[in-house]
Scaffold this motif. Sequence first.
Motif, short mmCIF file in Angstrom:
data_model
loop_
_atom_site.label_atom_id
_atom_site.label_comp_id
_atom_site.label_asym_id
_atom_site.label_seq_id
_atom_site.Cartn_x
_atom_site.Cartn_y
_atom_site.Cartn_z
N ALA A 136 0.92 -1.10 -0.06
CA ALA A 136 0.00 0.00 0.12
C ALA A 136 0.81 1.23 -0.10
CB ALA A 136 -0.85 -0.21 1.22
N ILE A 137 0.67 2.13 -0.86
CA ILE A 137 1.36 3.45 -0.93
C ILE A 137 0.46 4.51 -0.33
CG2 ILE A 137 2.83 5.10 -2.51
CD1 ILE A 137 3.11 2.86 -4.43
N ASP A 138 1.08 5.28 0.60
CA ASP A 138 0.32 6.27 1.17
C ASP A 138 -1.06 6.16 1.66
OD1 ASP A 138 2.63 7.83 0.70
OD2 ASP A 138 2.26 8.91 -0.96
N PRO A 139 -1.34 4.83 2.34
CA PRO A 139 -2.65 4.70 2.72
C PRO A 139 -3.64 5.69 3.69
CG PRO A 139 -1.38 3.34 3.95
CD PRO A 139 -0.43 3.94 3.22
N ASN A 140 -4.32 6.58 2.86
CA ASN A 140 -5.06 7.33 3.93
C ASN A 140 -6.77 7.23 3.94
OD1 ASN A 140 -4.86 9.71 5.57
ND2 ASN A 140 -5.60 10.95 4.01
N ALA A 141 -7.18 6.37 3.09
CA ALA A 141 -8.41 5.97 3.10
C ALA A 141 -8.80 5.06 4.30
CB ALA A 141 -8.94 5.36 1.70
N PRO A 142 -10.28 4.60 4.47
CA PRO A 142 -10.33 3.85 5.59
C PRO A 142 -9.64 2.62 5.20
CG PRO A 142 -12.16 5.16 5.01
CD PRO A 142 -11.13 5.47 3.79
N ALA A 143 -9.16 1.94 6.42
CA ALA A 143 -8.46 0.41 6.19
C ALA A 143 -9.00 -0.43 5.59
CB ALA A 143 -7.95 0.12 7.57
N GLN A 144 -10.24 -0.44 5.75
CA GLN A 144 -11.33 -1.61 5.25
C GLN A 144 -11.51 -1.71 3.83
OE1 GLN A 144 -12.48 -3.96 7.59
NE2 GLN A 144 -12.80 -5.01 5.63
N ARG A 145 -11.19 -0.63 3.12
CA ARG A 145 -11.08 -0.37 1.69
C ARG A 145 -9.90 -1.09 1.14
NH1 ARG A 145 -11.98 5.40 -0.87
NH2 ARG A 145 -12.15 4.07 -2.56
N TYR A 146 -8.72 -1.17 1.76
CA TYR A 146 -7.86 -2.03 1.52
C TYR A 146 -7.71 -3.40 1.78
CZ TYR A 146 -5.91 2.94 1.48
OH TYR A 146 -5.57 4.21 1.12
N LEU A 147 -8.30 -3.61 2.86
CA LEU A 147 -8.50 -5.07 3.47
C LEU A 147 -9.46 -5.65 2.64
CD1 LEU A 147 -8.51 -4.28 7.05
CD2 LEU A 147 -6.68 -5.14 5.95
N ASP A 148 -10.57 -5.01 2.10
CA ASP A 148 -11.42 -5.57 1.22
C ASP A 148 -11.02 -6.14 -0.19
OD1 ASP A 148 -13.54 -5.64 3.03
OD2 ASP A 148 -14.60 -3.85 2.04
N LEU A 149 -9.87 -5.41 -0.49
CA LEU A 149 -9.49 -5.74 -1.75
C LEU A 149 -8.40 -6.76 -1.67
CD1 LEU A 149 -8.69 -2.26 -3.71
CD2 LEU A 149 -9.82 -4.02 -4.60
N LEU A 150 -7.75 -6.78 -0.73
CA LEU A 150 -6.75 -7.70 -0.33
C LEU A 150 -7.54 -9.06 -0.40
CD1 LEU A 150 -4.58 -5.99 2.32
CD2 LEU A 150 -3.96 -6.83 0.30
N ARG A 151 -8.65 -9.25 0.45
CA ARG A 151 -9.49 -10.38 0.57
C ARG A 151 -9.89 -10.57 -0.73
NH1 ARG A 151 -12.55 -8.49 3.86
NH2 ARG A 151 -11.34 -8.74 5.48
N GLU A 152 -10.57 -10.01 -1.61
CA GLU A 152 -10.97 -10.15 -2.76
C GLU A 152 -10.08 -10.99 -3.99
OE1 GLU A 152 -13.03 -7.72 -6.57
OE2 GLU A 152 -12.87 -6.97 -4.88
N HIS A 153 -8.87 -10.34 -3.67
CA HIS A 153 -7.69 -10.97 -4.76
C HIS A 153 -6.81 -11.89 -4.00
CE1 HIS A 153 -8.72 -8.32 -7.90
NE2 HIS A 153 -9.03 -7.40 -6.93
N HIS A 154 -7.19 -12.50 -2.78
CA HIS A 154 -6.48 -13.27 -2.00
C HIS A 154 -5.21 -13.14 -1.70
CE1 HIS A 154 -10.12 -16.00 -2.69
NE2 HIS A 154 -10.03 -15.77 -4.07
N ALA A 155 -4.89 -11.75 -1.49
CA ALA A 155 -3.46 -11.15 -1.21
C ALA A 155 -3.17 -10.90 0.07
CB ALA A 155 -3.40 -10.10 -2.23
N HIS A 156 -1.91 -10.73 0.47
CA HIS A 156 -1.53 -10.39 1.77
C HIS A 156 -0.55 -8.86 1.59
CE1 HIS A 156 0.74 -10.64 5.67
NE2 HIS A 156 1.83 -10.47 4.80
N LEU A 157 -1.04 -8.28 2.54
CA LEU A 157 -0.11 -6.88 2.75
C LEU A 157 1.12 -7.11 3.23
CD1 LEU A 157 -0.39 -3.89 1.80
CD2 LEU A 157 -1.29 -3.45 4.21
N ALA A 158 2.26 -7.03 2.40
CA ALA A 158 3.56 -7.16 2.83
C ALA A 158 4.34 -5.92 3.65
CB ALA A 158 4.39 -7.74 1.83
N ALA A 159 3.88 -4.96 2.76
CA ALA A 159 4.45 -3.51 3.34
C ALA A 159 3.54 -2.44 3.10
CB ALA A 159 5.82 -3.46 2.46
N VAL A 160 3.75 -1.23 3.92
CA VAL A 160 3.28 0.00 3.47
C VAL A 160 4.43 0.81 3.30
CG1 VAL A 160 1.94 1.90 4.61
CG2 VAL A 160 1.35 -0.40 5.07
N LEU A 161 4.26 1.62 2.14
CA LEU A 161 5.21 2.67 1.70
C LEU A 161 4.93 4.04 1.73
CD1 LEU A 161 6.29 0.69 -1.42
CD2 LEU A 161 7.04 0.27 0.71
N LEU A 162 5.46 4.80 2.24
CA LEU A 162 5.42 6.25 2.45
C LEU A 162 6.13 7.21 1.50
CD1 LEU A 162 4.46 6.84 5.95
CD2 LEU A 162 3.08 6.11 4.44
#
Length: 204
Positions: free
Chosen positions: A28-54
């Motif tokens: 995730a790059i510069d994540p500032n939207a509600p966390a659930q939006r990223y988590l939902d996409l991760l779940r939809e695509h069977h992905a794991h968040l490895a790193a947050v980059l700022l």
Amino acid sequence: MKVFHIQAATPLCTNTFLLIGDQGHAVAIDPNAPAQRYLDLLREHHAHLAAVLLTHGHYDHMGSVAELRKATGASLMVSELDAAPHVDERLFPPLDQVSCYGDGDHFSVDDMDFQVIATPGHTSGSVCLLCGEYLFSGDTLFCGDIGRTDLETGSMAQMNASLRKLAAQVPDDVQVLPGHGPFSTMEQEKSRNYYLRAAMEDPK
């Protein structure tokens, strides 16, 4: 690699991004939207968040960092200068347990290869992240504009040097995905962005 644009519905309308590699590892790059939006996409695509980059340490680029890290165990990467304590903690929220990257660093997550380009000016620790055909330019380079240089650790002289560096290092066909506003390309910015053109023409 899949690239998802997630715009934060805040007054500053920060552009944020989720990149998912072919093997299911994501950043995730510069994540500032509600966390659930990223988590939902991760779940939809069977992905794991490895790193947050700022791209830099301002509050409007990290609103969901803590929640995402708690939910996924992702690492956090930011420049050392912006990870350091600042006078204005509202503008630069304190960060902990970070890994720091610097100018010229290369690292990979899944099939995604990142090059770090230090671009001080908006903040002393601002970076742009080049990944394939995409430049995640944070608040350094916008479509037709640049980031402010009048906030803590900002510098117009450093910004001009950073713009010259981007013009020299980033190919024209790379897409510019900034922290705010519409997307662009380096070719378009070189031809239409007054600040970039002025920096390119200034030998200092």
